[in-house]
Design a protein around this motif. Sequence first.
Motif, PDB file in Angstrom:
ATOM      1  N   ILE A   1       0.841  -1.200   0.000  1.00 23.37           N
ATOM      2  CA  ILE A   1       0.000   0.000   0.000  1.00 23.37           C
ATOM      3  C   ILE A   1       0.875   1.249   0.000  1.00 23.37           C
ATOM      4  O   ILE A   1       0.588   2.225  -0.702  1.00 23.37           O
ATOM      5  CB  ILE A   1      -0.947   0.000   1.218  1.00 23.37           C
ATOM      6  CG1 ILE A   1      -1.844  -1.233   1.215  1.00 23.37           C
ATOM      7  CG2 ILE A   1      -1.788   1.276   1.241  1.00 23.37           C
ATOM      8  CD1 ILE A   1      -2.756  -1.376   0.047  1.00 23.37           C
ATOM      9  N   LEU A   2       1.973   1.233   0.775  1.00 19.93           N
ATOM     10  CA  LEU A   2       2.889   2.375   0.780  1.00 19.93           C
ATOM     11  C   LEU A   2       3.485   2.605  -0.611  1.00 19.93           C
ATOM     12  O   LEU A   2       3.592   3.750  -1.072  1.00 19.93           O
ATOM     13  CB  LEU A   2       4.007   2.157   1.799  1.00 19.93           C
ATOM     14  CG  LEU A   2       3.668   2.476   3.243  1.00 19.93           C
ATOM     15  CD1 LEU A   2       4.776   1.976   4.165  1.00 19.93           C
ATOM     16  CD2 LEU A   2       3.454   3.962   3.431  1.00 19.93           C
ATOM     17  N   ASN A   3       3.870   1.525  -1.285  1.00 12.79           N
ATOM     18  CA  ASN A   3       4.421   1.656  -2.641  1.00 12.79           C
ATOM     19  C   ASN A   3       3.380   2.176  -3.614  1.00 12.79           C
ATOM     20  O   ASN A   3       3.691   2.969  -4.498  1.00 12.79           O
ATOM     21  CB  ASN A   3       4.989   0.326  -3.122  1.00 12.79           C
ATOM     22  CG  ASN A   3       6.311  -0.007  -2.480  1.00 12.79           C
ATOM     23  OD1 ASN A   3       7.043   0.884  -2.067  1.00 12.79           O
ATOM     24  ND2 ASN A   3       6.608  -1.286  -2.380  1.00 12.79           N
ATOM     25  N   GLU A   4       2.133   1.738  -3.467  1.00 12.47           N
ATOM     26  CA  GLU A   4       1.059   2.238  -4.330  1.00 12.47           C
ATOM     27  C   GLU A   4       0.857   3.732  -4.118  1.00 12.47           C
ATOM     28  O   GLU A   4       0.698   4.488  -5.075  1.00 12.47           O
ATOM     29  CB  GLU A   4      -0.244   1.500  -4.044  1.00 12.47           C
ATOM     30  CG  GLU A   4      -0.283   0.087  -4.548  1.00 12.47           C
ATOM     31  CD  GLU A   4      -1.560  -0.632  -4.155  1.00 12.47           C
ATOM     32  OE1 GLU A   4      -2.400  -0.042  -3.437  1.00 12.47           O
ATOM     33  OE2 GLU A   4      -1.724  -1.793  -4.562  1.00 12.47           O
ATOM     34  N   LYS A   5       0.854   4.165  -2.856  1.00 15.68           N
ATOM     35  CA  LYS A   5       0.676   5.576  -2.560  1.00 15.68           C
ATOM     36  C   LYS A   5       1.836   6.405  -3.107  1.00 15.68           C
ATOM     37  O   LYS A   5       1.642   7.500  -3.637  1.00 15.68           O
ATOM     38  CB  LYS A   5       0.519   5.798  -1.054  1.00 15.68           C
ATOM     39  CG  LYS A   5      -0.821   5.352  -0.527  1.00 15.68           C
ATOM     40  CD  LYS A   5      -0.936   5.680   0.941  1.00 15.68           C
ATOM     41  CE  LYS A   5      -2.270   5.217   1.473  1.00 15.68           C
ATOM     42  NZ  LYS A   5      -3.299   6.227   1.346  1.00 15.68           N
ATOM     43  N   ALA A   6       3.060   5.888  -2.998  1.00 11.36           N
ATOM     44  CA  ALA A   6       4.227   6.588  -3.535  1.00 11.36           C
ATOM     45  C   ALA A   6       4.160   6.685  -5.054  1.00 11.36           C
ATOM     46  O   ALA A   6       4.493   7.731  -5.637  1.00 11.36           O
ATOM     47  CB  ALA A   6       5.510   5.888  -3.106  1.00 11.36           C
ATOM     48  N   ALA A   7       3.726   5.632  -5.705  1.00  6.45           N
ATOM     49  CA  ALA A   7       3.609   5.639  -7.153  1.00  6.45           C
ATOM     50  C   ALA A   7       2.541   6.616  -7.600  1.00  6.45           C
ATOM     51  O   ALA A   7       2.716   7.347  -8.592  1.00  6.45           O
ATOM     52  CB  ALA A   7       3.293   4.232  -7.657  1.00  6.45           C
ATOM     53  N   ASP A   8       1.423   6.672  -6.896  1.00  6.64           N
ATOM     54  CA  ASP A   8       0.362   7.629  -7.225  1.00  6.64           C
ATOM     55  C   ASP A   8       0.847   9.058  -7.047  1.00  6.64           C
ATOM     56  O   ASP A   8       0.535   9.938  -7.854  1.00  6.64           O
ATOM     57  CB  ASP A   8      -0.876   7.381  -6.356  1.00  6.64           C
ATOM     58  CG  ASP A   8      -1.624   6.139  -6.765  1.00  6.64           C
ATOM     59  OD1 ASP A   8      -1.404   5.641  -7.891  1.00  6.64           O
ATOM     60  OD2 ASP A   8      -2.447   5.658  -5.961  1.00  6.64           O
ATOM     61  N   ALA A   9       1.608   9.308  -5.989  1.00  7.30           N
ATOM     62  CA  ALA A   9       2.125  10.655  -5.753  1.00  7.30           C
ATOM     63  C   ALA A   9       3.110  11.050  -6.838  1.00  7.30           C
ATOM     64  O   ALA A   9       3.096  12.180  -7.316  1.00  7.30           O
ATOM     65  CB  ALA A   9       2.789  10.716  -4.380  1.00  7.30           C
ATOM     66  N   ALA A  10       3.963  10.126  -7.253  1.00  6.62           N
ATOM     67  CA  ALA A  10       4.934  10.415  -8.302  1.00  6.62           C
ATOM     68  C   ALA A  10       4.243  10.641  -9.640  1.00  6.62           C
ATOM     69  O   ALA A  10       4.650  11.486 -10.433  1.00  6.62           O
ATOM     70  CB  ALA A  10       5.949   9.275  -8.404  1.00  6.62           C
ATOM     71  N   LYS A  11       3.201   9.871  -9.873  1.00  6.15           N
ATOM     72  CA  LYS A  11       2.476   9.993 -11.140  1.00  6.15           C
ATOM     73  C   LYS A  11       1.720  11.313 -11.211  1.00  6.15           C
ATOM     74  O   LYS A  11       1.650  11.941 -12.264  1.00  6.15           O
ATOM     75  CB  LYS A  11       1.513   8.816 -11.293  1.00  6.15           C
ATOM     76  CG  LYS A  11       0.896   8.716 -12.682  1.00  6.15           C
ATOM     77  CD  LYS A  11       0.268   7.369 -12.911  1.00  6.15           C
ATOM     78  CE  LYS A  11      -1.173   7.393 -12.497  1.00  6.15           C
ATOM     79  NZ  LYS A  11      -1.896   6.162 -12.858  1.00  6.15           N
ATOM     80  N   SER A  12       1.180  11.746 -10.089  1.00  4.08           N
ATOM     81  CA  SER A  12       0.422  13.000 -10.083  1.00  4.08           C
ATOM     82  C   SER A  12       1.343  14.214 -10.215  1.00  4.08           C
ATOM     83  O   SER A  12       0.932  15.248 -10.708  1.00  4.08           O
ATOM     84  CB  SER A  12      -0.409  13.111  -8.805  1.00  4.08           C
ATOM     85  OG  SER A  12       0.425  13.214  -7.680  1.00  4.08           O
ATOM     86  N   GLU A  13       2.611  14.089  -9.777  1.00  5.46           N
ATOM     87  CA  GLU A  13       3.560  15.188  -9.915  1.00  5.46           C
ATOM     88  C   GLU A  13       4.051  15.328 -11.345  1.00  5.46           C
ATOM     89  O   GLU A  13       4.335  16.421 -11.801  1.00  5.46           O
ATOM     90  CB  GLU A  13       4.760  14.969  -8.988  1.00  5.46           C
ATOM     91  CG  GLU A  13       4.445  15.155  -7.535  1.00  5.46           C
ATOM     92  CD  GLU A  13       5.654  14.886  -6.655  1.00  5.46           C
ATOM     93  OE1 GLU A  13       6.749  14.637  -7.175  1.00  5.46           O
ATOM     94  OE2 GLU A  13       5.482  14.940  -5.421  1.00  5.46           O
ATOM     95  N   ALA A  14       4.146  14.227 -12.050  1.00  5.01           N
ATOM     96  CA  ALA A  14       4.693  14.248 -13.412  1.00  5.01           C
ATOM     97  C   ALA A  14       3.701  14.706 -14.450  1.00  5.01           C
ATOM     98  O   ALA A  14       2.643  15.059 -14.320  1.00  5.01           O
ATOM     99  CB  ALA A  14       5.190  12.874 -13.808  1.00  5.01           C
TER     100      ALA A  14
END
Length: 69
Positions: A56-69
């Motif tokens: 879940i932490l990795n999913e949240k990190a990936a979502d945050a990175a995707k939303s920044e890009a």
Amino acid sequence: MNATELREKTADQLNEELANLKKEAFNLRFQQATGQLENTARMRSVKRDAARVKTILNEKAADAAKSEA
């Protein structure tokens, strides 16, 4: 604990939960080594819960990175 409950938590809460699970896993391993562990199935569930929290932490990190890009 299931994934839907974990997805509702913040990253800080998940990190705290992961730390608690790691401490519990350590204590369970220590009990097993000394022959005091009664419920061996608890080790498996703690390891799986920790893996679930990490996912879940990795999913949240990936979502945050995707939303920044």
